[in-house]
Design a protein around this motif. Sequence first.
Motif, PDB file in Angstrom:
ATOM      1  N   ILE A   1       0.547   5.033   5.791  1.00  0.00           N
ATOM      2  CA  ILE A   1      -0.646   4.182   5.656  1.00  0.00           C
ATOM      3  C   ILE A   1      -1.075   3.804   7.062  1.00  0.00           C
ATOM      4  CG2 ILE A   1      -1.611   2.016   4.753  1.00  0.00           C
ATOM      5  CD1 ILE A   1      -0.628   3.810   2.467  1.00  0.00           C
TER       6      ILE A   1
ATOM      7  N   HIS B   1      -4.919  -3.512   6.101  1.00  0.00           N
ATOM      8  CA  HIS B   1      -4.640  -3.742   4.670  1.00  0.00           C
ATOM      9  C   HIS B   1      -5.967  -4.179   4.042  1.00  0.00           C
ATOM     10  CE1 HIS B   1      -2.833  -4.962   0.943  1.00  0.00           C
ATOM     11  NE2 HIS B   1      -3.226  -6.212   1.116  1.00  0.00           N
TER      12      HIS B   1
ATOM     13  N   GLN C   1      -6.872   2.465  -1.758  1.00  0.00           N
ATOM     14  CA  GLN C   1      -7.703   1.495  -1.028  1.00  0.00           C
ATOM     15  C   GLN C   1      -8.144   0.335  -1.929  1.00  0.00           C
ATOM     16  OE1 GLN C   1     -10.803   4.210   0.274  1.00  0.00           O
ATOM     17  NE2 GLN C   1      -9.994   4.241   2.383  1.00  0.00           N
TER      18      GLN C   1
ATOM     19  N   ASP D   1       0.835  -1.203   0.000  1.00  0.00           N
ATOM     20  CA  ASP D   1       0.000   0.000   0.000  1.00  0.00           C
ATOM     21  C   ASP D   1       0.871   1.256   0.000  1.00  0.00           C
ATOM     22  OD1 ASP D   1      -2.470  -1.604   0.454  1.00  0.00           O
ATOM     23  OD2 ASP D   1      -1.477  -2.017   2.353  1.00  0.00           O
TER      24      ASP D   1
END
Length: 325
Positions: free
Chosen positions: A183, A187, A223, A159
């Motif tokens: 982040i 996840h 996302q 990410d």
Amino acid sequence: MKTPIHIAVTGAAGQISYSLLFRLSAGLLLGPDQPIVLHLLEITPAMGVLEGVVMELNDCASPLLQRVIMTDDPRIAFKNVDYAFLIGARPRGPGMERKDLLQVNAEIFAVQGRALNEVASRSVKVLVTGNPANTNTLIAIKNAPDLKPENFSSMSRLDHNRALSYLAEKCGVHTPDIINMSIWGNHSATQYPDLNHAKVKGQSALSLLDADWVIDDFIPKIQQRGAEVINARGQSSAASAANAAIDQMKSWTLGTEAGDWVSMGILSAGDYGIDTDLVYSFPVSVTTDRVDVVQGLAISEFSLERMRLTEQELKEERDAVRHLL
Ligand code: NAD
Ligand code: LMR
């Protein structure tokens, strides 16, 4: 000649491992003068495929790869290992969320947590990639009471890398021009990729961007990137996941650059008000063998709301696997 370092990889016949193993044997984790021994774990029906992968590893004639151990027994796979990449788990397909994998994959991490607890090196670094990665990490931690929670992290680096790359493209710069990406959380589609502290060539990223782009484009793009890859490839990300796994282990081993940080899923100690006993992605700085959550970041109302939303999802995942904790 240095003493070999022992590295376990689970799900070794799967698609992420097919990228990871060759990078490891080429020295991309520990450098070109560090010999390694690979401990490869698979389920029994996949041992034949694993044999084929090992034939290819051998055919690379890597000067670093001293030995390969193939097994379907976690206690053999994790015996005295210094590093463990926990990848083996079922991936999602189109239309699924990662948490839909919880019931099929959770038990794997209880079994493997117990095996690590019994036989791994006490300083082992365990990186969980198999989804849902954060909650699987929590399960492994809880089943390894003789190891420290600091022995474990869940993978946020894919990410993080996605966020660096997308922002670099938007700003017309290269990824090394960007620092302080963050982040937060799970996840999953609730993760919060946060640009509030990011700098592009020393300038505040937000000062270069429209707020609408950040909210309506950047955040949902990161996302949903895993799903975007699945929809395009028909399979989940593999090479980029292997790359991220090496990046995260490298940062964990060698430390972060001065002034910069990375994102890692770690057991929350309550920083930023996040519930303890959740594996939550934080911005962290790493010095040799010490991972510290970056302190003192200003958190806006908007950010707080996003951070709480992803925390709430992790609480729900934790409730769903209470029996394994
Ligand atoms: P894959 O199906 O290609 O490979 C998984 C392998 O794991 C298979 O070979 C399977 O036999 C093996 N396996 C299953 N149970 C096992 C067990 N108990 N012990 C050892 N091996 C076992 O899947 P993949 O594409 O390599 O993905 C693996 C996992 O990683 C999935 O859960 C996927 O969703 C996840 N993933 C996570 C990220 C992340 O950023 N955290 C990124 C990509 C993929
Ligand atoms: C990813 O982010 O690419 C992986 O977690 C795979 C997935 O299911 O999205």
